[in-house]
Design an enzyme around this catalytic site. Sequence first.
Site, PDB file in Angstrom:
ATOM      1  N   HIS A   1      19.878  50.892 103.029  1.00  0.00           N
ATOM      2  CA  HIS A   1      21.098  50.094 103.031  1.00  0.00           C
ATOM      3  C   HIS A   1      21.328  49.477 104.406  1.00  0.00           C
ATOM      4  CE1 HIS A   1      21.730  52.581  99.488  1.00  0.00           C
ATOM      5  NE2 HIS A   1      21.761  53.650 100.236  1.00  0.00           N
TER       6      HIS A   1
ATOM      7  N   HIS B   1      23.435  48.079  99.199  1.00  0.00           N
ATOM      8  CA  HIS B   1      23.041  49.122  98.275  1.00  0.00           C
ATOM      9  C   HIS B   1      21.797  48.761  97.481  1.00  0.00           C
ATOM     10  CE1 HIS B   1      26.555  51.271  99.267  1.00  0.00           C
ATOM     11  NE2 HIS B   1      27.292  50.215  99.019  1.00  0.00           N
TER      12      HIS B   1
ATOM     13  N   HIS C   1      39.521  81.036  82.494  1.00  0.00           N
ATOM     14  CA  HIS C   1      39.315  81.724  83.770  1.00  0.00           C
ATOM     15  C   HIS C   1      38.081  82.625  83.771  1.00  0.00           C
ATOM     16  CE1 HIS C   1      43.142  80.110  84.770  1.00  0.00           C
ATOM     17  NE2 HIS C   1      43.303  80.868  85.842  1.00  0.00           N
TER      18      HIS C   1
HETATM   19  C1  LIG Z   1      29.884  61.718  95.806  1.00  0.00           C
HETATM   20  C2  LIG Z   1      29.040  60.475  95.769  1.00  0.00           C
HETATM   21  N1  LIG Z   1      29.068  59.686  94.695  1.00  0.00           N
HETATM   22  C3  LIG Z   1      28.294  58.596  94.625  1.00  0.00           C
HETATM   23  C4  LIG Z   1      27.452  58.268  95.652  1.00  0.00           C
HETATM   24  C5  LIG Z   1      26.526  57.080  95.535  1.00  0.00           C
HETATM   25  N2  LIG Z   1      26.979  56.032  96.480  1.00  0.00           N
HETATM   26  C6  LIG Z   1      26.363  55.799  97.638  1.00  0.00           C
HETATM   27  S1  LIG Z   1      27.153  54.641  98.544  1.00  0.00           S
HETATM   28  C7  LIG Z   1      28.320  54.419  97.334  1.00  0.00           C
HETATM   29  C8  LIG Z   1      29.481  53.509  97.470  1.00  0.00           C
HETATM   30  C9  LIG Z   1      29.420  52.672  98.614  1.00  0.00           C
HETATM   31  O1  LIG Z   1      30.605  52.035  98.831  1.00  0.00           O
HETATM   32  P1  LIG Z   1      31.416  52.402 100.109  1.00  0.00           P
HETATM   33  O2  LIG Z   1      31.699  53.846 100.120  1.00  0.00           O
HETATM   34  O3  LIG Z   1      32.554  51.491 100.178  1.00  0.00           O
HETATM   35  O4  LIG Z   1      30.399  52.113 101.282  1.00  0.00           O
HETATM   36  P2  LIG Z   1      29.906  50.685 101.787  1.00  0.00           P
HETATM   37  O5  LIG Z   1      28.994  50.150 100.774  1.00  0.00           O
HETATM   38  O6  LIG Z   1      31.106  49.848 101.946  1.00  0.00           O
HETATM   39  O7  LIG Z   1      29.222  50.996 103.052  1.00  0.00           O
HETATM   40  C10 LIG Z   1      28.067  55.241  96.258  1.00  0.00           C
HETATM   41  C11 LIG Z   1      28.891  55.254  95.035  1.00  0.00           C
HETATM   42  C12 LIG Z   1      27.457  59.121  96.766  1.00  0.00           C
HETATM   43  N3  LIG Z   1      26.681  58.903  97.806  1.00  0.00           N
HETATM   44  N4  LIG Z   1      28.262  60.194  96.813  1.00  0.00           N
END
Ligand SMILES: Cc1ncc(C[n+]2csc(CCOP(=O)(O)OP(=O)(O)O)c2C)c(N)n1
Length: 731
Positions: A78, A326, A537
Amino acid sequence: MPNRKRAPSPAPGKSGAPGKSAAAGGAAQRPPQTSRGVAAPARETPAKIAPARDLDRLCIDTMRTLAMDAVQKANSGHPGTPMALAPVMYALWRNVLRYDPEDAAWLNRDRFILSNGHASMLLYATLHLAGVKKLDASQKPTGAPAVSLDDIKAFRQLDSVCPGHPEHYATTGVEATTGPLGQGCGMSVGMAMAERWLAQNFNRPGFEIFDYAIYALCSDGDMMEGISNEAASLAGHLRLSNLCWIYDDNQVTIEGHTGLAFDDDVAMRFRAYGWNVERVADANDTQAVAAALKRFRETQDAPTLIVVKSHIGYGAPHKQDHSAAHGEPLGEEEVRLAKRAYGWPEDSSFLVPRGVCEHFQQGMRGGALRRDWLERMRQYRAGHPDLAERLDLMQTGGLPEGWDSDLPEFPPDAKGLATREASGQALNAIAKKVPWLVGGAADLAPSTKSNLTFDGAGEFELGYYGGRNLHFGIREHAMGAALNGLALSKLRVYSSTFLIFSDYLKPAIRLGALMGLPVIHIFTHDSIGLGEDGPTHQPIEQLAGLRAIPNLLTLRPADANETVEAWRVIMRQAQPACLVLSRQKLPTLDRSRYASAEGVSRGAYVLAETGENPDVILIGTGGEVSLCLEAFEELARDGVAVRVVSMPSWDLFERQDRAYRDAVLPPQVTARVCVEAASPLGWDRYVGATGAKIAMCGFGASAPAGDLMVKFGFTRETVVAAARRQLENSP
Ligand SMILES: Cc1ncc(C[n+]2csc(CCOP(=O)(O)OP(=O)(O)O)c2C)c(N)n1
Ligand SMILES: [Mg+2]
């Protein structure tokens, strides 16, 4: 609806084209634009660039281009977030963080956690430019770089110190493993609690040994996750003013604009949690970032959230949306265009222009601060040798001499006591001798018997951070993550709740196991034996799930003395552990009649046998061991050659050599019965394909424990009958 942010933009991901986006206050870091919106010049040599350009900008663009090149070469990862956040990281690391790259293990260093771990290249590039030195296994600086340029070129490759997400155990300077969103935020709260605890317990007049700050960088995903909200609520309650989260408010996640699923007013939410909230309108505005960080340092009564607006994929003209962040690298052409926008040599890769590292490191203030601190520590050592020695022992994970000398031994008792009770006594006996053993519950300490009750144990609370009883409220997930943060700060820590709620902190348990942190989880109310609270529980599949986590010791002791031995093993092994304990009383076994509880250290041991060559083996754990013994007595009276194996820990047993394992469970004895009031999943391993499993194949029920044991077949009669069937059917 008041105080809500805008609806999703009509063209998700298309907001924030360069030039437009950077207009407010960010001129200092904006790419120089030509009339066509493309920066020039395109082909400078490194030697020419350095003197000609702003060195701050050069450092920032180096971080950006390293991230782009590494992701491109790995063809995985990324780049967009590192590109956008490089100025923020630069402003923090170069000018604010009290961190000496010469000694990344300096006790009073500021901590930085990349909670948005998917932006790992941002951290690797920073560690490279900052010149952080690698630490050896004993935490001594080696002089070699923690992250070399070659390491960056090996981003995401096998055995690289630049793995896909930051891994604490792999890379010097990575304070915590991150990637599962929200966990880094949670750990940062534990680290902030740890700093406060250390300061309260170790600082002495004239000797500020601990006064460090904790910074976490986090993203929209972090903000959406429940765990960060639990953790923020706790941090606000405790007014942890040593804690600063920098929120990358780029309004983009994987599926597109955050407005698809999220329109919290984050700033208002954090104010409601009791946080100080700062805003930075443009991530490129390093002055504004610096000013916000300064206000954090000045804020004495609350944690600080800095909300920073940024544009993901900054500088990449066609990819300023989630696709730049991503799942895919930018692509050769887009990398080229972004480099052009930065005024970077387009054909260069992994270029670190001359003077960049020097300029980065010139700004860092940690060296002088550490030298002062070392002098202070030298005097502290002379004035407070006991405390200094304690600190040393904590760092190495050692235990004070005689730490186990007060552990109780329980006499045989048919009525017995609950293993949670025995655990509470063992815990208190150990904690009295290990002053840095601290812990707490998610509002269940009276039930889990996890309170430290001796004089001076004290409470960790607002106004006095020196106590050893922590109170997490009903926030299991934050508790799990905070414990990891406390353990990363070298405290010995435990959590406690009911076993059923282990699912509420499982992701943190897993991350702790991945990092190898010696966190102890005390889980009580371990089966249908808890009785009337009923199936909501009563744990069924939790044991199997915990046993399946690599590097996590799971122990379910059979009686009070096994519980004490379990504590001994856990403290000695210094690795992540779960202790699974009963609510109900269990007979304290007569160890003059049966084998010593010391067998716990080997995971499974022969507790009782009629002779050396059994025809049938009964294997039990926890409360079901005494049931096996009842069946044993009946079968023995009838002349059956029978053996009982107590098996508190699969993990420990698997670590024994084959000879021991075969001695406990001789392969030729195939008539076997296991008894455990939990899911049968995995027991075939020990009873074989033809063995009998007395276990829970569905959910429990609400009734007195005794009635449930009968209903679900945990009686002497069923065990005896199963053993007899095994004998009939075995060759
Ligand atoms: C608990 C969890 N769920 C899903 C993911 C998969 N994942 C990686 S980055 C992301 C979202 C990215 O968006 P953001 O947090 O806004 O980061 P940005 O792309 O803006 O850097 C997801 C869903 C993860 N790493 N952790
Ligand atoms: Mg985002």
